[in-house]
Design a protein around this motif. Structure first.
Motif, PDB file in Angstrom:
ATOM      1  N   LEU A 157       0.840  -1.199   0.000  1.00 35.57           N
ATOM      2  CA  LEU A 157       0.000   0.000   0.000  1.00 35.57           C
ATOM      3  C   LEU A 157       0.880   1.255   0.000  1.00 35.57           C
ATOM      4  O   LEU A 157       0.660   2.192  -0.771  1.00 35.57           O
ATOM      5  N   LEU A 158       1.931   1.247   0.824  1.00 38.61           N
ATOM      6  CA  LEU A 158       2.823   2.418   0.876  1.00 38.61           C
ATOM      7  C   LEU A 158       3.609   2.562  -0.428  1.00 38.61           C
ATOM      8  O   LEU A 158       3.767   3.662  -0.960  1.00 38.61           O
ATOM      9  N   MET A 159       4.107   1.438  -0.950  1.00 41.82           N
ATOM     10  CA  MET A 159       4.838   1.497  -2.233  1.00 41.82           C
ATOM     11  C   MET A 159       3.943   2.069  -3.328  1.00 41.82           C
ATOM     12  O   MET A 159       4.364   2.893  -4.137  1.00 41.82           O
ATOM     13  N   ASP A 160       2.688   1.602  -3.344  1.00 41.37           N
ATOM     14  CA  ASP A 160       1.781   1.992  -4.423  1.00 41.37           C
ATOM     15  C   ASP A 160       1.363   3.452  -4.290  1.00 41.37           C
ATOM     16  O   ASP A 160       1.224   4.164  -5.290  1.00 41.37           O
ATOM     17  N   ILE A 161       1.190   3.895  -3.048  1.00 46.13           N
ATOM     18  CA  ILE A 161       0.844   5.309  -2.837  1.00 46.13           C
ATOM     19  C   ILE A 161       2.022   6.202  -3.219  1.00 46.13           C
ATOM     20  O   ILE A 161       1.851   7.239  -3.847  1.00 46.13           O
ATOM     21  N   GLN A 162       3.227   5.786  -2.853  1.00 49.91           N
ATOM     22  CA  GLN A 162       4.401   6.588  -3.232  1.00 49.91           C
ATOM     23  C   GLN A 162       4.444   6.729  -4.760  1.00 49.91           C
ATOM     24  O   GLN A 162       4.690   7.809  -5.294  1.00 49.91           O
ATOM     25  N   HIS A 163       4.171   5.633  -5.449  1.00 52.85           N
ATOM     26  CA  HIS A 163       4.205   5.697  -6.911  1.00 52.85           C
ATOM     27  C   HIS A 163       3.114   6.614  -7.445  1.00 52.85           C
ATOM     28  O   HIS A 163       3.353   7.480  -8.285  1.00 52.85           O
ATOM     29  N   LEU A 164       1.893   6.427  -6.926  1.00 55.31           N
ATOM     30  CA  LEU A 164       0.779   7.254  -7.388  1.00 55.31           C
ATOM     31  C   LEU A 164       1.082   8.739  -7.158  1.00 55.31           C
ATOM     32  O   LEU A 164       0.944   9.575  -8.058  1.00 55.31           O
ATOM     33  N   PRO A 296      21.094   5.679   2.479  1.00 57.96           N
ATOM     34  CA  PRO A 296      21.236   4.571   1.529  1.00 57.96           C
ATOM     35  C   PRO A 296      20.401   4.825   0.271  1.00 57.96           C
ATOM     36  O   PRO A 296      19.326   5.417   0.353  1.00 57.96           O
ATOM     37  N   VAL A 297      20.904   4.380  -0.859  1.00 54.08           N
ATOM     38  CA  VAL A 297      20.152   4.523  -2.100  1.00 54.08           C
ATOM     39  C   VAL A 297      18.980   3.542  -2.056  1.00 54.08           C
ATOM     40  O   VAL A 297      19.108   2.425  -1.545  1.00 54.08           O
ATOM     41  N   THR A 298      17.829   3.979  -2.535  1.00 53.63           N
ATOM     42  CA  THR A 298      16.642   3.115  -2.570  1.00 53.63           C
ATOM     43  C   THR A 298      15.969   3.256  -3.932  1.00 53.63           C
ATOM     44  O   THR A 298      16.248   4.194  -4.671  1.00 53.63           O
ATOM     45  N   ARG A 398      11.253  -1.110  -9.989  1.00 53.13           N
ATOM     46  CA  ARG A 398      11.923  -0.009  -9.284  1.00 53.13           C
ATOM     47  C   ARG A 398      11.028   0.637  -8.237  1.00 53.13           C
ATOM     48  O   ARG A 398      11.475   1.513  -7.494  1.00 53.13           O
ATOM     49  N   TRP A 399       9.748   0.262  -8.204  1.00 55.97           N
ATOM     50  CA  TRP A 399       8.909   0.907  -7.186  1.00 55.97           C
ATOM     51  C   TRP A 399       9.022   0.215  -5.832  1.00 55.97           C
ATOM     52  O   TRP A 399       8.535   0.696  -4.823  1.00 55.97           O
ATOM     53  N   VAL A 400       9.745  -0.896  -5.818  1.00 59.66           N
ATOM     54  CA  VAL A 400      10.045  -1.595  -4.564  1.00 59.66           C
ATOM     55  C   VAL A 400      11.043  -0.747  -3.784  1.00 59.66           C
ATOM     56  O   VAL A 400      11.942  -0.151  -4.382  1.00 59.66           O
ATOM     57  N   ARG A 401      10.897  -0.712  -2.472  1.00 60.40           N
ATOM     58  CA  ARG A 401      11.884   0.043  -1.686  1.00 60.40           C
ATOM     59  C   ARG A 401      13.126  -0.829  -1.525  1.00 60.40           C
ATOM     60  O   ARG A 401      13.368  -1.440  -0.485  1.00 60.40           O
TER      61      ARG A 401
END
Ligand code: SAH
Ligand code: AVI
Length: 721
Positions: A157-164, A296-298, A398-401
């Protein structure tokens, strides 16, 4: 229920946990999902930003569907909340039936959010009733799976919201206070260190007891060759160096599929980086933020991680290397920052058995074309991950943290980018403006040159501090207890230390800490001869890190000693961090004696850092000699000038090396362009007033208990408590 074989309630009730614990955990996990959705509007929850991402409303429905499908529908008398939801919220379970196509989850404007929330309540009521009746052990395990599944969707949910939100022209913040990426204060932005690992036969995978996903089992033996693995993750600064060195445009660094993807997608930086003029910003759950080079790079793909590792002269660790190192406690940043790509394809362990029934589709059927990630991320619910956990994604996602840590084979001859010096040189020479930490001055020659600076007529700090210390030594040591342990940070030649040792017989142990082994060992040998009753325990190390003192000293009183105005070589932020680290090393009750140089007329200051004999210039340029020797550099020392300037705004003398003309220099396997007059910033020496110094200490939780300022040229000694 299709495909499901467990009796949901039964005579053999599991006695491992009480019903209360189960229902508490159920309630907590379900509530956590709702609180993650709380900052979102109903509109935020409907849109699907790409086929890989799902709308928040769908996550709320699907996690509920999981419990309804695998528990309630197998319970006699249960009436489904809405028969159509089975189609809407099934994700990928073929054994359960057909479903809304994955890429079209964003079309589900109906049912409205309110209905999905009512669905959650309905299922929760029935689930809690079921749990309170008592569950068999198998069903307990299935319940754990349902809860772990929901926790996985919390991260999604957090990954998807960050992307949106990253696609919104408004760049909205999901939560302005969301955990920042900043590294932990005890090791701010430290570069990784390779830790040598012997190899041999190891066991990996989850034990048969306790909850784990089926893909973590069975535990089995595997062989590791000797290797090294970095204790920390690759940082944004390292990634900037990779980019500056043409990382995204050099096919020789990339796997074939990766290179095709870079070209087709036009990648030039990690997923959420945005260029803002000369600077970079990063889009995270707090909205757009300045890029923190130490973090750290993410949000890099496997392909990028693999190319970076090749560029850095290393490789990604295998999942077995990662798990063995994590189990042995040698890794930092394991579960709390970013998932870490490994070199391992996601495959079944020998003897793998998928879970029984439809939940057998949970993991096993994805074992093709994906790579394993280990660890956990800032988006992962606490307690969700474990050292045997196998996350997996396709190599271009790439949307994975996700970030990475480096590994390398034992005995590999390539330059070691991850061992502090090389990494910092590459990052520092790639940065704008170029800079390097002054701690790298102190190789054997640099330590000798520093001693020589102290003997120049212009460099007043050493003489002035020494005189002041000898005047006040009796007063300083008057109340020190028996068996005092004196810990000196950046002890160098340990000359000033003698004034304290001569003044107090109650110092039983001396622990000099220095980054320069040559200076440290020579000084320790001299002191052992001069003070035979003193126990001298030298520690080679970087005092900005949390240096571990010998356990035997744990219960003895400690005094810290930090003379020389070495504190001036750190920015105020760094100094506060350092003073806090010293508190941790010394213990809460310790006192710390600090020497700090005072602001004075510019001519005196300038002369001290640009002596007419050229000793300071030689000290400054020795950094280039060191890079040439240790990192295969080709700096021409005559092509650079030593520069010392007073920066009044920051109250510091700065040292730079100034390029005499346009030139390209190679070091650590990389090329760096210098323009004519371009500077490499090598050192700051902050100068204080008694007030500014006291304020600095107070900002780090220390109080000035006593202080002395010498006659001009003014130098201060401060006792901090
Ligand atoms: N305390 C001595 C030496 C000061 S020179 C004096 O007052 O005369 C600074 C010393 O700190 C050098 O010996 C250098 O090797 C050491 N040093 C600098 N940065 C360091 C770091 N990050 N960790 C450990 N030692 C460091
Ligand atoms: C070690 N440190 C406090 C010295 C200083 O004065 O900043 C190092 C030095 N740099 C140039 N001269 C001396």
């Amino acid at each position: 229920m299709d495909g499901h074989t467990y009796p949901i309630t039964g005579a053999t009730v599991c006695t491992q946990h009480s019903e209360t614990i189960c229902s508490q955990r159920y309630r907590a996990v379900r509530a956590a999902t709702l609180s993650l959705a709380a900052p979102l509007s109903a509109e935020d929850m409907v849109v699907q930003s790409m086929p890989d991402a799902s709308p928040a409303k769908w996550h709320l429905g699907h996690t509920t569907w999981f419990f309804e499908t695998f528990f309630l529908k197998a319970t006699p008398g249960y009436i489904p909340f809405d028969p159509q939801y089975g189609y809407l919220f099934n994700s990928y379970y073929e054994a359960i039936g057909s479903r809304q196509p994955r890429a079209q989850r964003g079309l589900l404007t109906r049912p409205p959010l309110a209905d999905v929330l009512t669905y959650r309540q309905h299922v929760d009521t029935h689930m809690l009733r079921l749990i309170e009746q008592g569950l068999s052990c198998d069903v307990r395990d299935l319940l754990e799976l349902g809860l772990a599944h929901e926790e996985q969707h919390q991260e999604l949910l957090l990954m998807d919201i960050q992307h949106l939100f990253s696609l919104s022209p408004l760049a909205p913040a999901y939560d302005p206070a969301f955990k920042p990426d900043a590294p932990k204060p005890e090791a701010p932005g430290a570069p990784g260190r390779y830790v040598s690992r012997p190899g041999g036969l190891v066991e990996i995978g989850a034990e048969a007891e306790g909850f784990a996903f089926d893909n973590e089992r069975p535990r089995h033996k595997t062989w590791l060759e000797p290797h090294a693995i970095s204790d920390r993750l690759v940082r944004n600064a390292d990634w900037l160096a990779f980019m500056a060195d043409g990382g995204y445009s050099r096919p020789e660094l990339w796997l074939s599929d990766g290179w095709a993807t870079v070209q087709a997608s036009g990648w030039t930086a990690p997923f959420y980086w945005r260029q803002a003029g000369e600077d970079w910003q990063i889009f995270d759950l707090r909205g757009l933020q300045p890029l923190n080079p130490d973090a750290p790079v993410t949000h890099v793909s496997f392909y990028e991680a693999d190319a970076f590792a090749r560029w850095a002269g290393g490789r990604l660790p295998t999942e077995a290397e990662w798990e063995a190192a994590a189990r042995d406690g040698v890794l930092h940043q394991v579960e709390d920052v970013a998932w870490q790509w490994t070199a391992s394809a996601y495959l079944a362990y020998p003897g793998f058995q998928p879970g029984a029934g439809a939940v057998g589709e949970y993991n096993g059927k994805f074992m093709s074309g994906q790579m394993v990630l280990r660890g956990g991320s800032a988006f992962t619910p606490q307690g969700h991950s474990r050292p045997t956990y196998r996350n997996f994604f396709a190599p271009d996602k790439r949307w994975v943290r996700a970030g990475l840590r480096l590994a390398r084979d034992a005995g590999s001859a390539t330059i070691n980018l991850d061992d502090g010096f090389a990494a910092d040189v590459v990052a520092g020479l790639s940065a704008r403006p170029k800079s390097l930490s002054p701690k790298y001055f102190y190789d054997a020659a640099g330590s000798d040159l520093f001693e020589a600076i102290c003997r120049t007529p212009e460099y007043y700090p050493t003489r002035t501090e020494t005189r002041l210390l000898s005047d006040i030594a009796g007063e300083l040591v008057a109340d020190w207890p028996n068996d005092t342990v004196l810990v000196e940070f950046g002890s160098g030649a340990s000359d000033k230390t003698r004034l304290l040792l001569d003044a107090s017989a109650r110092i039983a142990t001396y622990v000099p800490i220095d980054i320069s082994p040559d200076a440290l060992n020579a000084a320790a040998a001299r002191l052992k001869t001069a003070y035979p009753a003193l126990s001298v325990l030298p520690v080679v190390g970087d005092f900005t890190q949390n240096v571990h003192l010998p356990d035997a000293l744990r219960d003895q009183p400690r005094i810290g000693f930090f003379p020389g105005s070495t504190i001036g070589n750190f920015t105020p932020d760094e100094s506060r961090r350092l003073l806090r680290t010293f508190r941790t090393v010394l213990g809460a009750d310790a006192r710390l004696i600090v020497g700090a140089d005072m602001v004075k007329d510019e001519a005196t200051l300038h002369a001290a850092y640009d002596d007419t004999g050229g000793v300071t210039a030689a000290f400054n340029k020795n950094l280039l000699t060191r890079i040439n020797r240790e990192l295969g550099g080709n700096f021409d020392l005559d092509a650079f000038d030593h520069l010392a300037v007073w920066n009044a705004a920051q109250s510091r003398i700065e040292m730079h090396l100034v390029s005499r003309h346009d030139q390209i220099v190679t070091a650590a396997g990389h090329r760096f362009a210098f323009k004519a007059s371009e500077r490499l910033h090598t050192e700051n020496s902050h100068k204080f007033t008694p007030e500014s110094f006291a304020a600095l200490c107070e900002g780090a939780g220390w109080q000035v208990a006593k202080s002395w300022i010498s006659p001009d040229p003014a130098f201060g000694i401060f006792v901090l408590a």
